[in-house]
Scaffold this motif. Structure first.
Motif, PDB file in Angstrom:
ATOM      1  N   GLU A 121      86.751  78.199 118.985  1.00  0.00           N
ATOM      2  CA  GLU A 121      87.418  79.196 118.366  1.00  0.00           C
ATOM      3  C   GLU A 121      89.148  79.381 118.654  1.00  0.00           C
ATOM      4  N   GLU A 122      89.539  78.943 119.484  1.00  0.00           N
ATOM      5  CA  GLU A 122      90.967  78.970 119.952  1.00  0.00           C
ATOM      6  C   GLU A 122      91.677  77.833 120.413  1.00  0.00           C
ATOM      7  N   GLY A 123      91.208  76.555 120.357  1.00  0.00           N
ATOM      8  CA  GLY A 123      91.952  75.507 121.145  1.00  0.00           C
ATOM      9  C   GLY A 123      93.405  75.228 120.327  1.00  0.00           C
ATOM     10  N   PRO A 124      93.848  74.457 120.913  1.00  0.00           N
ATOM     11  CA  PRO A 124      93.894  73.552 122.201  1.00  0.00           C
ATOM     12  C   PRO A 124      93.722  74.616 123.505  1.00  0.00           C
ATOM     13  N   TYR A 125      92.921  74.191 124.419  1.00  0.00           N
ATOM     14  CA  TYR A 125      92.693  75.040 125.383  1.00  0.00           C
ATOM     15  C   TYR A 125      93.595  74.627 126.974  1.00  0.00           C
ATOM     16  N   SER A 126      94.004  75.515 127.679  1.00  0.00           N
ATOM     17  CA  SER A 126      94.474  75.256 128.957  1.00  0.00           C
ATOM     18  C   SER A 126      93.455  75.215 130.053  1.00  0.00           C
ATOM     19  N   GLU A 127      93.686  74.781 131.102  1.00  0.00           N
ATOM     20  CA  GLU A 127      92.989  74.873 132.427  1.00  0.00           C
ATOM     21  C   GLU A 127      92.149  76.119 132.602  1.00  0.00           C
ATOM     22  N   GLU A 128      93.054  77.053 132.386  1.00  0.00           N
ATOM     23  CA  GLU A 128      92.545  78.543 132.769  1.00  0.00           C
ATOM     24  C   GLU A 128      91.642  79.217 131.529  1.00  0.00           C
ATOM     25  N   ALA A 129      91.567  78.645 130.678  1.00  0.00           N
ATOM     26  CA  ALA A 129      90.694  79.248 129.166  1.00  0.00           C
ATOM     27  C   ALA A 129      89.255  79.614 129.948  1.00  0.00           C
ATOM     28  N   THR A 130      88.632  80.419 128.957  1.00  0.00           N
ATOM     29  CA  THR A 130      87.205  80.824 129.638  1.00  0.00           C
ATOM     30  C   THR A 130      86.127  80.396 128.574  1.00  0.00           C
ATOM     31  N   PRO A 131      85.400  79.478 129.258  1.00  0.00           N
ATOM     32  CA  PRO A 131      84.352  78.346 128.694  1.00  0.00           C
ATOM     33  C   PRO A 131      83.227  79.321 127.919  1.00  0.00           C
ATOM     34  N   ALA A 132      82.807  78.933 126.759  1.00  0.00           N
ATOM     35  CA  ALA A 132      81.734  79.600 126.041  1.00  0.00           C
ATOM     36  C   ALA A 132      81.187  78.379 125.233  1.00  0.00           C
ATOM     37  N   PRO A 133      80.266  77.575 125.838  1.00  0.00           N
ATOM     38  CA  PRO A 133      79.667  76.404 124.827  1.00  0.00           C
ATOM     39  C   PRO A 133      78.865  76.879 123.758  1.00  0.00           C
ATOM     40  N   VAL A 134      78.806  76.137 122.768  1.00  0.00           N
ATOM     41  CA  VAL A 134      78.059  76.469 121.470  1.00  0.00           C
ATOM     42  C   VAL A 134      76.869  75.585 121.341  1.00  0.00           C
ATOM     43  N   ASN A 135      76.542  74.538 122.181  1.00  0.00           N
ATOM     44  CA  ASN A 135      75.372  73.819 122.316  1.00  0.00           C
ATOM     45  C   ASN A 135      75.054  73.446 123.796  1.00  0.00           C
ATOM     46  N   PHE A 136      73.832  72.837 123.794  1.00  0.00           N
ATOM     47  CA  PHE A 136      73.250  72.570 125.058  1.00  0.00           C
ATOM     48  C   PHE A 136      73.780  71.481 125.880  1.00  0.00           C
ATOM     49  N   TYR A 137      74.391  70.511 125.373  1.00  0.00           N
ATOM     50  CA  TYR A 137      75.093  69.364 125.974  1.00  0.00           C
ATOM     51  C   TYR A 137      76.541  70.263 126.918  1.00  0.00           C
ATOM     52  N   GLY A 138      77.151  71.272 126.009  1.00  0.00           N
ATOM     53  CA  GLY A 138      78.113  72.126 126.637  1.00  0.00           C
ATOM     54  C   GLY A 138      77.600  72.850 127.577  1.00  0.00           C
ATOM     55  N   GLU A 139      76.299  73.483 127.573  1.00  0.00           N
ATOM     56  CA  GLU A 139      75.974  74.468 128.497  1.00  0.00           C
ATOM     57  C   GLU A 139      75.567  73.588 129.925  1.00  0.00           C
ATOM     58  N   SER A 140      75.049  72.589 129.542  1.00  0.00           N
ATOM     59  CA  SER A 140      74.816  71.344 130.997  1.00  0.00           C
ATOM     60  C   SER A 140      76.184  71.151 131.616  1.00  0.00           C
ATOM     61  N   LYS A 141      77.045  70.967 131.055  1.00  0.00           N
ATOM     62  CA  LYS A 141      78.268  70.348 131.545  1.00  0.00           C
ATOM     63  C   LYS A 141      79.065  71.660 132.226  1.00  0.00           C
ATOM     64  N   LEU A 142      78.857  72.755 131.637  1.00  0.00           N
ATOM     65  CA  LEU A 142      79.581  73.733 132.291  1.00  0.00           C
ATOM     66  C   LEU A 142      78.889  74.432 133.710  1.00  0.00           C
ATOM     67  N   GLU A 143      77.370  74.213 133.633  1.00  0.00           N
ATOM     68  CA  GLU A 143      76.588  74.374 134.808  1.00  0.00           C
ATOM     69  C   GLU A 143      76.903  73.485 135.720  1.00  0.00           C
ATOM     70  N   ALA A 144      77.299  72.191 135.589  1.00  0.00           N
ATOM     71  CA  ALA A 144      77.715  71.197 136.363  1.00  0.00           C
ATOM     72  C   ALA A 144      78.873  71.671 136.962  1.00  0.00           C
ATOM     73  N   GLU A 145      79.813  72.060 136.123  1.00  0.00           N
ATOM     74  CA  GLU A 145      81.241  72.523 136.655  1.00  0.00           C
ATOM     75  C   GLU A 145      81.108  73.682 137.707  1.00  0.00           C
ATOM     76  N   ARG A 146      80.140  74.541 137.244  1.00  0.00           N
ATOM     77  CA  ARG A 146      79.930  75.600 138.360  1.00  0.00           C
ATOM     78  C   ARG A 146      79.568  75.114 139.853  1.00  0.00           C
ATOM     79  N   LEU A 147      78.657  74.341 139.600  1.00  0.00           N
ATOM     80  CA  LEU A 147      77.976  73.655 140.974  1.00  0.00           C
ATOM     81  C   LEU A 147      79.114  73.053 141.690  1.00  0.00           C
ATOM     82  N   VAL A 148      79.948  72.115 141.077  1.00  0.00           N
ATOM     83  CA  VAL A 148      80.984  71.488 141.688  1.00  0.00           C
ATOM     84  C   VAL A 148      81.973  72.486 142.382  1.00  0.00           C
ATOM     85  N   GLN A 149      82.232  73.523 141.598  1.00  0.00           N
ATOM     86  CA  GLN A 149      83.191  74.424 142.142  1.00  0.00           C
ATOM     87  C   GLN A 149      82.729  75.200 143.304  1.00  0.00           C
TER      88      GLN A 149
END
Length: 300
Positions: A121-149
């Motif tokens: 909705e508001e790209g381009p994004y910085s590293e600090e932007a808040t994630p909000a995926p619109v598809n399952f691929y994005g959801e899976s990658k966001l969950e992976a990021e949370r695990l890594v963090q």
């Protein structure tokens, strides 16, 4: 320094191996599922199934890397939407296995992620932007990021956008190859102009990942191209560069195509942090085209 790479049969993995062949800093173990597609290389290869926890734990423990660079993933967006269990195994559970292995040997874990964790909705994004995926691929990658963090080992995340490039053993296409092949065969194509990205040359992504790995630079890093373009602009620039008939390219919007997964309209990244703190210097899109053109010529 010992570096273990996952997914070396993929585009990014092959570019990493190519760049590492010229380096003496790293002792490298290249891994991927199945037989190596790397061609002739002095770099060691071992098959490793990232979805098999024991395989991951044993392989990582035996090599005892200082850094794990995780490039492997299920990245076909529509396949992820249609095959959610397979997507979750590849993109989330595999990351759990790698985190456990990294924690065991105290390795620095560098995980490659995507602009598709954002709504667009508001790209381009910085590293600090808040994630909000619109598809399952994005959801899976966001969950992976949370695990890594949450890992109990040093970590970094390299987010990237629309990677393009070419190797001699990849079946999957990308926008440059698709446009070039279509126009050369006289085929008319429709390309959307209501999405925007910062397309990333595979060589640049590989170089950015190695900058992070070498410096063990913790945190989140945007590693993408620097040009903010629509796919239609990318197609027109490709046609112009190769001297092809751009009249075969017609404008479309996202509603023209029926796809299982929604696409975020406007992503792309700001890359000032990587440029100033890592020394990351990506090619322009035109420079990337020129490099791909040279590689295509060499393969013919």
């Amino acid at each position: 320094m010992k570096l273990l790479i996952t997914g070396t049969n993929g585009l990014l993995g092959q570019k990493l191996v190519s760049q590492l062949e010229k380096e003496t800093f790293w002792d490298v173990l290249a891994t991927s599922r199945g037989e190596s597609r790397l061609g002739e290389t002095a770099i060691r290869y071992q098959s490793m199934d990232i979805e098999n926890r024991e395989d991951v734990l044993q392989t990582v423990a035996a090599f005892a890397p200082d850094v794990i660079l995780h490039t492997a993933a299920m990245t076909h967006v529509d396949q992820c939407e249609l095959n959610r269990e397979a997507c979750w195994r590849a993109n989330v559970e595999a990351v759990q296995h790698l985190i456990a292995a990294a924690e065991q040997c105290g390795a620095f874990l560098l995980h490659v992620s995507t602009d598709f964790i954002f709504s667009g909705e508001e790209g381009p994004y910085s590293e600090e932007a808040t994630p909000a995926p619109v598809n399952f691929y994005g959801e899976s990658k966001l969950e992976a990021e949370r695990l890594v963090q949450g890992a109990r080992t040093p970590w970094a995340i390299a987010r990237t956008v629309l990677v393009y490039g070419i190797t001699n053993s990849l079946s999957r296409s990308n926008i440059i190859v698709w446009v070039k092949n279509s126009l050369e065969s006289g085929k008319a194509i429709q390309v959307v102009d209501d999405q925007w990205r910062t397309p990333t040359l595979a060589e640049d992504l590989a170089a950015g990942c190695l900058l992070i790995a070498r410096q063990k630079a913790e945190g989140i890093w945007n590693i993408s191209g620097k040009d903010f373009l629509s796919p239609l602009e990318m197609a027109q620039k490709t046609a112009d560069f190769f001297g092809l008939d751009s009249s075969l390219i017609s404008r479309a919007d996202s509603s023209t195509f029926t796809q299982p997964a929604r696409r975020p309209p406007r992503t792309g990244f700001t890359i000032q942090k990587a440029q100033s703190q890592l020394g990351y210097q990506p090619h322009s899109f035109e420079e990337g085209l020129a490099l791909v053109a040279r590689q295509i010529k060499q393969l013919q």
